[in-house]
Design a protein around this motif. Sequence first.
Motif, short mmCIF file in Angstrom:
data_model
loop_
_atom_site.label_atom_id
_atom_site.label_comp_id
_atom_site.label_asym_id
_atom_site.label_seq_id
_atom_site.Cartn_x
_atom_site.Cartn_y
_atom_site.Cartn_z
N THR A 283 -16.65 -3.40 33.07
CA THR A 283 -17.55 -2.24 32.92
C THR A 283 -16.83 -1.07 32.25
O THR A 283 -17.41 -0.38 31.42
CB THR A 283 -18.10 -1.76 34.28
OG1 THR A 283 -17.01 -1.56 35.16
CG2 THR A 283 -19.06 -2.76 34.87
N THR A 284 -15.58 -0.84 32.61
CA THR A 284 -14.88 0.35 32.13
C THR A 284 -14.40 0.19 30.69
O THR A 284 -14.62 1.07 29.86
CB THR A 284 -13.66 0.64 33.03
OG1 THR A 284 -14.07 0.55 34.38
CG2 THR A 284 -13.10 2.02 32.75
N HIS B 57 -17.65 -2.05 28.62
CA HIS B 57 -19.04 -1.58 28.77
C HIS B 57 -20.02 -2.72 28.97
O HIS B 57 -21.14 -2.69 28.47
CB HIS B 57 -19.43 -0.70 27.59
CG HIS B 57 -18.42 0.37 27.35
ND1 HIS B 57 -18.26 1.44 28.22
CD2 HIS B 57 -17.47 0.52 26.39
CE1 HIS B 57 -17.26 2.19 27.79
NE2 HIS B 57 -16.75 1.67 26.69
#
Lengths: 237, 325, 289
Positions: free
Chosen positions: B52-53, B56
């Motif tokens: 996610t970081t 994305h």
Amino acid sequence: MSALLEVAGLEVAYGAVRAVKGVDLVLHAGEIRVILGANGAGKTSILKAIFGLVKPRAGRIAFQGQELRGLEPHEVGSRGVAWVPEGRQIWATLTVRQNLVMGAFVNNKRAAVERRMAELFDRFPILAERRSQLAGSLSGGEQQMLAIARALMAEPKLLLMDEPSLGLAPLIIRRVFDLVREINASGISILMVEQNARQSLRVANWAYLLENGAIAGSGSPAALASTEEIRRVYLGG
Amino acid sequence: MLSLGFWEPVLILAGLNAIIAIGVYITLMSGQASLAHAAFAGIGAYSAAVLTTNFHVPFPLAILAGMSVGLVGGALLSLVTMRMSLLVVALTTLGFGETMVVIAFNIEYLGGAQSFSGIPLYTSIGLVYAVLALVLFVAWRFDHSRLGLAARAVRDSSVTAAAMGINVPLVRILTFALGGGIAALGGGLSAHYTLVINPGDMTFFESFRYKLFVLTGGSYTFLGPLAGALALTLLPEALRVALALSDVLSQSLRFMIYGIIVVLVVIWRPQGVITRVPTGVRARFPWPGRPAARVSPAAKVAALAAESRADRADASLGSPGADRP
Amino acid sequence: MEQLIQHVINGAMVGSTYAVVAVGFALTFSVLRVINVAHPEVFMLAMFTGLVVVQALTQNFLIVLVIAATAALVAGLAIERAVLRPLRRADLLMPMIATAGVSVFLQYGVQGVAGPDELRFPRILPFAPLEVGAITVTSLQLITFGIAVLILLACSFYVRRTRWGLAARAVAERPDIAATFGVNVSRVAQITVGLSSFMAGAAGVGIAVLYGSAWSFVGLLYGLKSWVCMLVAGNRHIEAVMLVGIMLGILEALTTAYVSSSFRDAVAFVVLIVVLYKRPDGLFGSYSY
């Protein structure tokens, strides 16, 4: 004759399973008595209950007129009861000598223990020969001799023997039962649990038949050997 | 409602702990005393958070990816520990966890000792409890699936289980994988709430805490770990409020009381507090597809063995729905 | 080369204290069949008892050692009576969890009194460096090492040559049989835990003096490493546990010197996983349960 061991109404249960159901038995001083029964009939549970290794649900166990129930196993052991457990159960990681020393743990006098051990080494030369070996390295027959010698080290009044013939060769079985007779002749009473009816009836004064945890019959070896039932179930003929 | 502000993070933490505890429970079900579940949670957390970081990836996908890593890790660890006894498994899995900590410490990409931060916030109290409900449903079904019954049999005696035709290695691998996957799921959710992951989150001390939840709560029904995790997470916080002392002293006191309670519970109920589903609950929610009447575990195992013999396909032991949420 | 020898010596010094804690742990496990997670906390308690004695009473190392080790003994016996005995017949995991509870209690209890930071432990032993070529050993190291070795020898003598030591081994292998031959198993359990705790207490003071610090969470790492030593060696021969403890210290020192200090604490576990994968009973065999 007064009873050395008297068991009355003994009940042993594991959870919901009743292994021993109201067993009564008596052993007089100087006798050999045998409890005959198939696997799972509850034979070992009776011996364990006498030693306090399992806690009976009900019943009396009197040894020399004194109640054994409620005593810890080591207290029973120090009152002159010794045992030869099922499948030998010698201390495999100790030497033969150390096994014998442990057998006489209740006796704190070193000289007496050494004297007793010398006597037993005379009777069991094979053990004398292997005294510094680890007991686990002995053969099955030798281990059985060690288990018996270990129990004799305690100089017991009563010897409990749990299936001494289990897993041994026929020739050694004969030797073991001859030994049972010799031990008895030296003044030690014996309560034995067996599946081998032929051999144990040969040495016993009295036999109990145990079925599904209850005594199904008892009698002298001669009387039992003549009944049809015994011949069929235990003597294979 | 007055103090939900204070209680909300505590409740979220309790929910996350419960999810991971269910993972421990399922692995333990087949007799594998894993002390690596904090590491699985950490693996899930790192995997999901990196996705996610740094990439994305959408949050649900990232969480599922983290969970898959946990599944695979669990299966592999089960293979390594297959021949070991309970105690040795405990220690080997512990060693695995500590090794993960060291690896995480030494990978700069994951932040190393500085910890991995900058994770976006996705996890809310609603989500945590929705996932917990889902995981509980899986555990509930698992308890009565063929895999679950086979696992119980393996836990009681792997030799007997094998003699009844149960594929013991397969059962162990499946339960370890499922348990590891659920722990990784919990870890992934946790990372997107705390927004930071430390290598220290994976140490054996954390794993031990999860195991504590399961064993004090009870390890024979899925309600055990649930109760254990909720009670033992909320208890120190409740004590914090009740004691209202200086920070260090209150922390010490809280954990001393915690320790005493654990000791007392174990001595008082060596099987854990909840040993079976209360009969009232059982009557109201009968097991799907099974009569509500009480069936002894022995009878179930016997029935299972008969089934296994009937269809030799051992691979079908993982019943549908039991091994994926 | 001298560098290497220096690292090996330093490692052996630390390893000898691992060995002392690990042997106590292994004895307790063999005889009681219990993982006493609180065992290293007894070690930690001795550190702090030692600290109190040094500050309030005397700087005499021997007196500090005896008082602290006795405190550890008392704590160990209390744990045996309150937690281990009621759980003697329970599943292996239960005493483990219960003693973990005791552990948490003691860690935080000491933290509450002593604070969360490491405390300085006064150097109550002479710190004279002895140099042989390029190798330096301090008298402090030598004394703590000597004490550890003495404890290990005494323990080995107890297990091999004494009546109760023999009884302990008999109980470890077959508790029921030992009991029927008149061995009071509870008494053997008590003696074993007492002895283990006393040894751990002595090691605790040694480590506190050696590193000059005491910390309420020091038990965590020691507990883990003793566990590793026991499983890698197998619990059948306590001498094997001692040997593995010392080897582990050396291996860690070498890893710190030649690889990286951040890998130091992982070494134990890598060794553990490799050994147990190949030999689930440990290098020198275990009692089978």
